[in-house]
Design a protein around this motif. Structure first.
Motif, PDB file in Angstrom:
ATOM      1  N   VAL A  62    -102.772  12.474 -58.089  1.00 11.45           N
ATOM      2  CA  VAL A  62    -102.455  13.875 -57.810  1.00 11.45           C
ATOM      3  C   VAL A  62    -100.986  14.109 -58.141  1.00 11.45           C
ATOM      4  O   VAL A  62    -100.098  13.521 -57.514  1.00 11.45           O
ATOM      5  CB  VAL A  62    -102.745  14.233 -56.337  1.00 11.45           C
ATOM      6  N   HIS A  63    -100.734  14.953 -59.118  1.00 13.59           N
ATOM      7  CA  HIS A  63     -99.364  15.238 -59.538  1.00 13.59           C
ATOM      8  C   HIS A  63     -98.709  16.179 -58.531  1.00 13.59           C
ATOM      9  O   HIS A  63     -99.244  17.245 -58.215  1.00 13.59           O
ATOM     10  CB  HIS A  63     -99.374  15.898 -60.925  1.00 13.59           C
ATOM     11  N   VAL A  64     -97.549  15.773 -58.005  1.00  9.99           N
ATOM     12  CA  VAL A  64     -96.838  16.557 -56.993  1.00  9.99           C
ATOM     13  C   VAL A  64     -95.602  17.185 -57.610  1.00  9.99           C
ATOM     14  O   VAL A  64     -94.746  16.490 -58.171  1.00  9.99           O
ATOM     15  CB  VAL A  64     -96.424  15.685 -55.794  1.00  9.99           C
ATOM     16  N   GLN A  65     -95.509  18.505 -57.500  1.00 13.95           N
ATOM     17  CA  GLN A  65     -94.265  19.193 -57.814  1.00 13.95           C
ATOM     18  C   GLN A  65     -93.569  19.479 -56.487  1.00 13.95           C
ATOM     19  O   GLN A  65     -94.106  20.193 -55.633  1.00 13.95           O
ATOM     20  CB  GLN A  65     -94.516  20.501 -58.562  1.00 13.95           C
ATOM     21  N   HIS A  66     -92.388  18.910 -56.309  1.00 18.63           N
ATOM     22  CA  HIS A  66     -91.651  19.029 -55.054  1.00 18.63           C
ATOM     23  C   HIS A  66     -90.802  20.303 -55.094  1.00 18.63           C
ATOM     24  O   HIS A  66     -89.910  20.439 -55.934  1.00 18.63           O
ATOM     25  CB  HIS A  66     -90.755  17.809 -54.856  1.00 18.63           C
ATOM     26  N   ILE A  67     -91.062  21.214 -54.177  1.00 18.28           N
ATOM     27  CA  ILE A  67     -90.330  22.477 -54.135  1.00 18.28           C
ATOM     28  C   ILE A  67     -89.049  22.289 -53.336  1.00 18.28           C
ATOM     29  O   ILE A  67     -89.069  21.797 -52.201  1.00 18.28           O
ATOM     30  CB  ILE A  67     -91.173  23.588 -53.501  1.00 18.28           C
ATOM     31  N   VAL A  68     -87.924  22.672 -53.941  1.00 17.33           N
ATOM     32  CA  VAL A  68     -86.626  22.584 -53.259  1.00 17.33           C
ATOM     33  C   VAL A  68     -85.962  23.959 -53.316  1.00 17.33           C
ATOM     34  O   VAL A  68     -85.890  24.583 -54.362  1.00 17.33           O
ATOM     35  CB  VAL A  68     -85.732  21.492 -53.871  1.00 17.33           C
ATOM     36  N   TYR A  69     -85.496  24.399 -52.170  1.00 14.95           N
ATOM     37  CA  TYR A  69     -84.932  25.739 -52.050  1.00 14.95           C
ATOM     38  C   TYR A  69     -83.410  25.763 -52.162  1.00 14.95           C
ATOM     39  O   TYR A  69     -82.822  26.830 -52.335  1.00 14.95           O
ATOM     40  CB  TYR A  69     -85.353  26.380 -50.730  1.00 14.95           C
ATOM     41  N   ASP A  70     -82.787  24.614 -52.035  1.00 16.51           N
ATOM     42  CA  ASP A  70     -81.330  24.537 -52.190  1.00 16.51           C
ATOM     43  C   ASP A  70     -80.956  23.100 -52.520  1.00 16.51           C
ATOM     44  O   ASP A  70     -81.810  22.202 -52.549  1.00 16.51           O
ATOM     45  CB  ASP A  70     -80.599  25.046 -50.939  1.00 16.51           C
ATOM     46  N   ALA A  71     -79.677  22.878 -52.776  1.00 13.52           N
ATOM     47  CA  ALA A  71     -79.216  21.550 -53.159  1.00 13.52           C
ATOM     48  C   ALA A  71     -79.464  20.528 -52.049  1.00 13.52           C
ATOM     49  O   ALA A  71     -79.719  19.350 -52.329  1.00 13.52           O
ATOM     50  CB  ALA A  71     -77.734  21.604 -53.520  1.00 13.52           C
ATOM     51  N   GLY A  72     -79.411  20.966 -50.800  1.00 15.33           N
ATOM     52  CA  GLY A  72     -79.688  20.060 -49.689  1.00 15.33           C
ATOM     53  C   GLY A  72     -81.107  19.531 -49.730  1.00 15.33           C
ATOM     54  O   GLY A  72     -81.367  18.353 -49.424  1.00 15.33           O
ATOM     55  N   ASP A  73     -82.051  20.398 -50.078  1.00 13.23           N
ATOM     56  CA  ASP A  73     -83.435  19.952 -50.223  1.00 13.23           C
ATOM     57  C   ASP A  73     -83.560  18.898 -51.321  1.00 13.23           C
ATOM     58  O   ASP A  73     -84.323  17.934 -51.185  1.00 13.23           O
ATOM     59  CB  ASP A  73     -84.340  21.137 -50.580  1.00 13.23           C
TER      60      ASP A  73
END
Length: 273
Positions: free
Chosen positions: A136-147
């Motif tokens: 299962v290919h996961v695209q990791h969502i990041v909302y800012d540089a901290g994420d």
């Protein structure tokens, strides 16, 4: 720099309805019809949301199966990425259970939802390991540089398995006016540094095209559509997500950027065909 860029369509999201735009797809038939248009315009991946009977966001395996089956018949050349977005309604365990039930080819998953600092990291580790073991290919969502820093730390700790990461940089989510600009990419790229990864950008507001085009110029990929923005660059309201994709593709190709077809997308992301 020669670059083959992936365009992903995000035509609805979790919150908008026909009250926001009459052409925003809500039910499955509308979503598949818009996916057909987006695929013809140049998008090779559908970022897929499904809704309940009252157009509310749901993580419902049966509704997803219905969408996947309809897409396989009507748009067989388009890849599907299932959202796991919580929208304040679902726990990490519920998000994971929906994915376990479906075993989709691709998902998007927010780092701050599945692996927040105060979350159950054993649950997260089990889930991330399962996705790797089951292709299962996961695209990791990041909302800012901290994420993004958190994502790298989780991989370094072994919570997320080693391997090539795929991320979505969300530009401007927490800006008061939700107006993204190309410079919003820079904090992410500074943290990324020379780490090899596949990265996408999505953006809010009338500069969505500028932001995504900037990502494509720098070796990234783009997610575009009504989920994040209803406007054309001149501030007028677009007809649909397919129009936005067609505009971006035309501009990118005029600059010498190659837009990936489905086969190239599979190869770039390392998917099993």
């Amino acid at each position: 720099m020669s670059h083959t860029a992936i365009l992903m369509a995000a035509p609805n999201g979790a919150r908008k309805t026909h009250d926001d735009h009459p052409n925003l797809p809500v039910n499955i038939d509308e979503t598949v019809a818009e996916a057909e248009r987006c695929h013809a315009a140049g998008a090779t991946v559908l970022h897929a949301h499904v809704r309940g009977d009252s157009a509310e966001h749901v993580l419902d395996p049966e509704r997803y199966r219905e969408l996947f089956q309809a897409m396989a018949v009507r748009v067989p050349g388009m890849l599907l990425q299932m959202t796991t977005e919580a929208v304040g309604r679902y726990t990490p365990r519920q998000q994971a259970e929906c994915v376990y039930a479906l075993k989709p080819q691709m998902i998007s998953l927010a780092v701050r939802e599945m692996a927040a600092v105060d979350s159950d990291l054993d649950l997260a580790a089990t889930f991330y390991r399962w996705t790797a073991e089951n292709g299962v290919h996961v695209q990791h969502i990041v909302y800012d540089a901290g994420d993004l820093q958190r994502l790298f730390a989780l991989q370094d700790l072994g919570i997320i398995p080693q391997g090539r990461l795929c991320t979505l940089f969300v530009l401007g989510r927490y800006l008061e006016n939700r107006e993204s600009e190309p410079l919003d990419i820079e904090p992410f790229l500074k943290i990324k540094a020379d780490r090899t990864m596949d990265w996408f950008v999505c953006a809010f507001g009338s500069r969505e095209q500028d932001c995504v085009l900037s990502a494509l110029r720098q070796g990234g990929h783009g997610r575009i559509g009504f989920e994040n923005n209803l406007l054309r660059p001149d501030g007028s309201v677009a007809d649909n997500s397919a129009e936005q994709i067609a505009t971006l593709r035309s501009t990118a190709e005029a600059e010498g950027i190659t837009i990936a077809d489905s086969g190239q997308t599979i190869s770039i992301l390392g998917l099993s065909s």
